[in-house]
Design a protein around this motif. Structure first.
Motif, PDB file in Angstrom:
ATOM      1  N   PRO A   1       0.825  -1.218   0.000  1.00 15.87           N
ATOM      2  CA  PRO A   1       0.000   0.000   0.000  1.00 15.87           C
ATOM      3  C   PRO A   1       0.858   1.268   0.000  1.00 15.87           C
ATOM      4  O   PRO A   1       1.927   1.319   0.617  1.00 15.87           O
ATOM      5  CB  PRO A   1      -0.809  -0.145   1.294  1.00 15.87           C
ATOM      6  CG  PRO A   1      -0.904  -1.618   1.508  1.00 15.87           C
ATOM      7  CD  PRO A   1       0.400  -2.171   1.040  1.00 15.87           C
TER       8      PRO A   1
ATOM      9  N   GLN B   1      -0.356  -5.305  -7.131  1.00 17.05           N
ATOM     10  CA  GLN B   1      -1.794  -5.396  -6.870  1.00 17.05           C
ATOM     11  C   GLN B   1      -2.430  -4.018  -7.031  1.00 17.05           C
ATOM     12  O   GLN B   1      -1.947  -3.027  -6.459  1.00 17.05           O
ATOM     13  CB  GLN B   1      -2.051  -5.932  -5.461  1.00 17.05           C
ATOM     14  CG  GLN B   1      -1.645  -7.388  -5.275  1.00 17.05           C
ATOM     15  CD  GLN B   1      -1.962  -7.896  -3.888  1.00 17.05           C
ATOM     16  OE1 GLN B   1      -2.649  -7.230  -3.101  1.00 17.05           O
ATOM     17  NE2 GLN B   1      -1.473  -9.074  -3.569  1.00 17.05           N
TER      18      GLN B   1
ATOM     19  N   ASP C   1      -5.146  -2.896  -5.794  1.00 21.06           N
ATOM     20  CA  ASP C   1      -5.722  -2.376  -4.554  1.00 21.06           C
ATOM     21  C   ASP C   1      -4.735  -1.493  -3.794  1.00 21.06           C
ATOM     22  O   ASP C   1      -5.151  -0.578  -3.066  1.00 21.06           O
ATOM     23  CB  ASP C   1      -6.147  -3.556  -3.670  1.00 21.06           C
ATOM     24  CG  ASP C   1      -6.744  -3.101  -2.363  1.00 21.06           C
ATOM     25  OD1 ASP C   1      -7.890  -2.615  -2.364  1.00 21.06           O
ATOM     26  OD2 ASP C   1      -6.043  -3.200  -1.330  1.00 21.06           O
ATOM     27  N   HIS C   2      -3.430  -1.743  -3.951  1.00 20.26           N
ATOM     28  CA  HIS C   2      -2.438  -0.970  -3.210  1.00 20.26           C
ATOM     29  C   HIS C   2      -2.334   0.477  -3.692  1.00 20.26           C
ATOM     30  O   HIS C   2      -1.761   1.317  -2.987  1.00 20.26           O
ATOM     31  CB  HIS C   2      -1.071  -1.640  -3.333  1.00 20.26           C
ATOM     32  CG  HIS C   2      -1.008  -2.979  -2.666  1.00 20.26           C
ATOM     33  ND1 HIS C   2      -0.053  -3.926  -2.947  1.00 20.26           N
ATOM     34  CD2 HIS C   2      -1.812  -3.541  -1.716  1.00 20.26           C
ATOM     35  CE1 HIS C   2      -0.254  -4.997  -2.209  1.00 20.26           C
ATOM     36  NE2 HIS C   2      -1.316  -4.785  -1.453  1.00 20.26           N
TER      37      HIS C   2
ATOM     38  N   LEU D   1     -12.849  -0.033  -4.214  1.00 18.48           N
ATOM     39  CA  LEU D   1     -12.633   0.010  -2.768  1.00 18.48           C
ATOM     40  C   LEU D   1     -13.636  -0.857  -2.017  1.00 18.48           C
ATOM     41  O   LEU D   1     -13.368  -1.274  -0.885  1.00 18.48           O
ATOM     42  CB  LEU D   1     -12.716   1.454  -2.275  1.00 18.48           C
ATOM     43  CG  LEU D   1     -11.528   2.357  -2.646  1.00 18.48           C
ATOM     44  CD1 LEU D   1     -11.844   3.809  -2.331  1.00 18.48           C
ATOM     45  CD2 LEU D   1     -10.265   1.915  -1.911  1.00 18.48           C
TER      46      LEU D   1
ATOM     47  N   HIS E   1     -14.286  -3.828  -2.641  1.00 17.35           N
ATOM     48  CA  HIS E   1     -13.746  -5.180  -2.527  1.00 17.35           C
ATOM     49  C   HIS E   1     -13.006  -5.394  -1.210  1.00 17.35           C
ATOM     50  O   HIS E   1     -12.805  -6.539  -0.801  1.00 17.35           O
ATOM     51  CB  HIS E   1     -12.794  -5.457  -3.699  1.00 17.35           C
ATOM     52  CG  HIS E   1     -13.511  -5.679  -5.001  1.00 17.35           C
ATOM     53  ND1 HIS E   1     -14.058  -6.892  -5.352  1.00 17.35           N
ATOM     54  CD2 HIS E   1     -13.762  -4.837  -6.035  1.00 17.35           C
ATOM     55  CE1 HIS E   1     -14.604  -6.799  -6.553  1.00 17.35           C
ATOM     56  NE2 HIS E   1     -14.443  -5.565  -6.990  1.00 17.35           N
ATOM     57  N   ARG E   2     -12.585  -4.321  -0.551  1.00 15.55           N
ATOM     58  CA  ARG E   2     -11.868  -4.475   0.711  1.00 15.55           C
ATOM     59  C   ARG E   2     -12.770  -4.953   1.835  1.00 15.55           C
ATOM     60  O   ARG E   2     -12.314  -5.590   2.774  1.00 15.55           O
ATOM     61  CB  ARG E   2     -11.221  -3.150   1.107  1.00 15.55           C
ATOM     62  CG  ARG E   2     -10.126  -2.690   0.151  1.00 15.55           C
ATOM     63  CD  ARG E   2      -9.489  -1.403   0.639  1.00 15.55           C
ATOM     64  NE  ARG E   2      -8.409  -0.969  -0.260  1.00 15.55           N
ATOM     65  CZ  ARG E   2      -7.702   0.138  -0.095  1.00 15.55           C
ATOM     66  NH1 ARG E   2      -7.974   0.924   0.945  1.00 15.55           N
ATOM     67  NH2 ARG E   2      -6.742   0.453  -0.941  1.00 15.55           N
ATOM     68  N   SER E   3     -14.059  -4.627   1.745  1.00 13.73           N
ATOM     69  CA  SER E   3     -14.974  -4.974   2.827  1.00 13.73           C
ATOM     70  C   SER E   3     -16.077  -5.925   2.405  1.00 13.73           C
ATOM     71  O   SER E   3     -16.844  -6.376   3.261  1.00 13.73           O
ATOM     72  CB  SER E   3     -15.606  -3.699   3.393  1.00 13.73           C
ATOM     73  OG  SER E   3     -16.288  -2.974   2.373  1.00 13.73           O
TER      74      SER E   3
END
Length: 558
Positions: free
Chosen positions: A345, A386, A388-389, A445, A447-449
Motif C-alpha cells: 500500500p 496489486q 488495490d495498493h 474500494l 472489494h476491501r470490505s
C-alpha cells in the motif's frame, strides 16, 4: 542328476518290493554293484568329484602377479595395471610362457581378494538395515520440469520419506533454497502428523550445511537458522558421506525421487501454477498408501498406520520458514526481493518493512501486521503488483489508471473483470473520464470490505438500470449478500410467483429524466405533478421591513 535320482528310486523300490539281491538289481538295471550299494545306502546320489585342475605355468608366476596387484593398492587410480599390462610385463620381464586369457581370468579373481585382504574392498558391500517405526526419515531434492502457464520451467521436487514404512511426501517448488527446504519439512511434518524420534538423513545440502569438515567423519558446520529449525521441532540430523559414495546411506529417498518423477511427472505436467500441481501431488501421495514396496507383505499405508502413533508430536507454535529481509519501499510503492519487485500500500512509501520470503509466496509485514501477500515471482526482474495498493493515489490522479502496470496485471489475473470494464465505460459516457475513473475506484474500494462476487452482482444490477454510481453498487451488493446469507424472500410472494416478471431493485431517475416523458421507466408511473414554483416566496417580500433614512437616536438604541 535327475536321471540318477530316478534310477536310485527304481533300485530302492525293487529291493524293497521284490527283494532282489545286489547282483540281481545290478543285472536288472544294467548298473554296477557299486552303484546298487550307493542307491541302497542313500536316496540321493553322491555328487561327482571334479578333480582340481592344475596350472603349472600359472603357479610359477602367481607370486609375481600378486605383488603387482598389491602395489596397485597405493597407486593412483588411473595408473593401475590392467590385465594386458600385467601380461606384457610377465612376458618382457620374466619370459613367462602363458596365454593372455589365463592371466586375465586370474587377475579378475585375485584383484578383489587382495583388496579385501588389505581392508580395501573395491566394491562397496551393503549390509541390510532395520529401521524402527517412527525413528528415521530421509530427505532429498530432485530436478523436475513443469509446463508452467505454457512455459517449460525448471523446478525442484522436495521428497521426504519415512524409513520404516516408506510413506513419502512430495512437493514441487520454484527454488531449492533454504526457504523451500524448511517449508518442505513443515509440509511433511503436518501431512504425516509427527516428527521422527531419532534423526533425519541428509546429504550435504547448502540449506543446512555451511561447511563440511573433511577428515572429521560426519562432522558439519550447520547454519544458524537450520539449527533453530531443528531445535523447534526436536529432531537430529544425520549427514551422509560426501559425494556419490554416501548416496546409499539414504538410498530409499534417492530411489524415491526417480520413481515418483517417472510414474507421476512423466509426461511433463502442464499446470497454471505450482499450487495446482501440489494439490494434485497430495492426491497422488494419498493413493500411494495402496502400494507395496519390493517383496513386503504389507502395503505402505498399513505400515504407516503402525508407525504414525510412534512419531514425536508436533510443537504447538508454528515456525515461519521464510527468509526474513528488511527492504525499503521505493517511490513506486515497491520492494525489491531477490531481483523481483512486489507492491505494498502506498502509505508505506519510504518506510522499511519486514519481508518473509517463502518458497511459493512473499509476505510483507509492518511490524506484526500483514500488509501484503504475493505469489513468489521466479523471473529475474519480474513484478507482482496489486491494483488495490494504489487506489488512494489513483483517486487523486485518475489519469494514471488506464496505462498502469497494476491494472494490466489485475486484468491478467481476473481480478479486474469485464463487469468492471463495462461499469467504467458506462460511467465515461455520462461523467467524463476523470469522474468516471473516480467512481470506478470507489467501486474497487468496496472489494476491501465485501465479497468480490457480491460486488460484481451489484455492478450488474446497477448497469441494468443505467446507474453508474458506487453508492448504488454498494447498496445492491449488500442486498445480494444479505439474501445469500439469510435466504430472504419477499413476504407477499410465494415461491415461483411472478417468475416471468423482471423486477429491478434500483431505479435510475437520470434514465427516467432523459427518456421519453410519456414512457413508464423502471416501473414508475408518469409524474403529473406541476413544476415547482417560487412565487410564494416572492409574496413574502412584501412584508419585509423598509430601512429608515433617519439614524436612530441614543435613547432609541438604549
Amino acid at each position: 542328476m535327475g536321471l540318477r535320482v530316478e534310477l536310485f528310486a527304481r533300485i530302492r523300490r525293487d529291493a524293497r518290493v521284490k527283494g532282489f539281491s545286489i547282483r540281481a538289481l545290478a543285472r536288472e538295471h544294467h548298473v554296477s554293484r557299486r552303484t546298487v550299494r550307493q542307491a541302497l545306502a542313500a536316496a540321493e546320489p553322491p555328487t561327482r568329484r571334479i578333480p582340481a585342475r592344475t596350472a603349472p605355468k600359472l603357479d610359477r608366476i602367481r607370486a609375481v602377479i600378486d605383488q603387482i596387484l598389491t602395489a596397485d593398492l597405493d597407486a593412483p587410480r588411473k595408473q593401475r595395471h590392467t590385465a594386458q599390462r600385467i601380461f606384457d610385463r610377465l612376458v618382457d620381464e620374466h619370459q613367462a610362457v602363458i596365454s593372455y586369457s589365463t592371466v586375465r581370468q586370474y587377475v579378475k579373481a585375485r584383484r578383489a581378494q587382495i583388496a579385501i585382504e588389505a581392508g580395501r574392498a573395491p566394491v562397496e558391500v551393503f549390509v541390510p538395515q532395520e529401521h524402527a517405526p517412527g525413528a528415521e526419515a530421509e530427505v532429498d531434492f530432485g530436478d523436475v520440469y513443469v509446463d508452467l502457464a505454457g512455459v517449460r520451467t525448471r523446478c525442484y521436487m522436495f521428497a521426504y520419506r519415512l524409513s520404516h514404512s516408506g510413506k513419502a511426501v512430495h512437493r514441487v517448488y520454484p527454488t531449492c533454497a533454504q526457504e523451500a527446504f524448511l517449508e518442505g519439512h513443515i509440509e511433511a511434518f503436518n501431512a504425516l502428523g509427527g516428527v521422527p524420534t531419532k534423526h533425519i538423513r541428509y546429504d550435504n545440502l547448502t540449506s543446512a550445511v555451511t561447511k563440511v569438515i573433511y577428515g572429521g567423519g560426519r562432522q558439519r558446520v550447520e547454519n544458524e537458522r537450520w539449527v533453530l529449525f531443528k531445535s523447534h521441532y526436536g529432531f537430529d540430523s544425520f549427514f551422509c558421506i560426501p559425494g556419490i559414495e554416501g548416496a546409499h546411506e539414504k538410498g530409499g529417498v534417492e530411489g524415491e525421487v526417480g520413481r515418483f518423477r517417472r510414474n507421476f511427472l512423466t509426461p511433463v505436467p502442464a499446470v497454471d501454477s505450482l499450487v495446482e500441481l501440489n494439490d494434485q501431488i497430495r492426491v497422488w501421495d494419498e493413493a500411494e498408501d495402496r502400494r507395496r514396496i519390493s517383496q513386503r507383505l504389507r502395503t505402505v499405508g498399513q505400515d504407516f498406520a503402525v508407525e504414525q502413533p510412534l512419531l514425536a508430536p508436533l510443537p504447538l507454535e508454528d515456525f515461519d520458514p521464510g527468509l526474513i529481509l528488511t527492504p525499503r519501499v521505493d517511490r513506486s510503492s515497491l520492494v525489491t526481493v531477490r531481483s523481483a519487485k512486489y507492491s505494498v500500500p502506498v502509505r508505506f512509501i519510504n518506510r522499511k518493512v519486514r519481508v518473509s520470503l517463502r518458497a511459493t509466496e512473499v509476505r510483507i509485514f509492518d511490524g506484526r501486521t500483514l500488509i501484503a501477500k504475493h505469489p513468489r515471482t521466479v523471473a529475474r526482474g519480474g513484478q507482482c503488483v496489486q491494483l488495490d495498493h494504489y487506489l488512494e493515489v489513483l483517486r487523486i490522479k485518475p489519469g494514471a489508471l488506464p496505462g498502469s502496470t497494476a491494472l494490466a496485471q489485475a486484468r491478467e489475473s481476473g481480478a479486474f473483470t469485464p463487469a468492471h470494464d463495462a461499469f467504467w465505460a458506462a460511467a465515461r459516457k455520462t461523467d467524463g473520464d476523470a469522474e468516471a475513473t473516480r467512481e470506478l475506484i470507489d467501486v474497487l474500494l468496496l472489494h476491501r470490505s465485501m465479497d468480490a462476487r457480491d460486488v460484481i452482482d451489484g455492478i450488474t444490477a446497477a448497469l441494468r438500470v443505467g446507474a453508474v454510481s458506487a453508492d448504488v453498487v454498494a447498496v445492491e451488493a449488500r442486498r445480494v449478500a444479505s439474501e445469500s446469507n439469510t435466504g430472504w424472500v419477499r413476504p407477499d410472494c410465494h415461491p415461483g410467483a411472478n417468475a416471468d416478471v423482471l423486477e429491478h431493485r434500483v431505479v435510475s431517475l437520470t434514465q427516467r429524466r432523459l427518456a421519453d416523458p410519456a414512457a413508464v421507466i423502471a416501473g414508475l408511473p408518469p409524474d403529473k405533478r406541476p413544476l415547482p414554483s417560487v412565487a410564494g416566496y416572492d409574496d413574502l417580500l412584501k412584508f419585509r421591513a423598509q430601512p429608515s433614512s433617519i439614524p436612530p437616536s441614543k435613547e432609541q438604541i438604549s
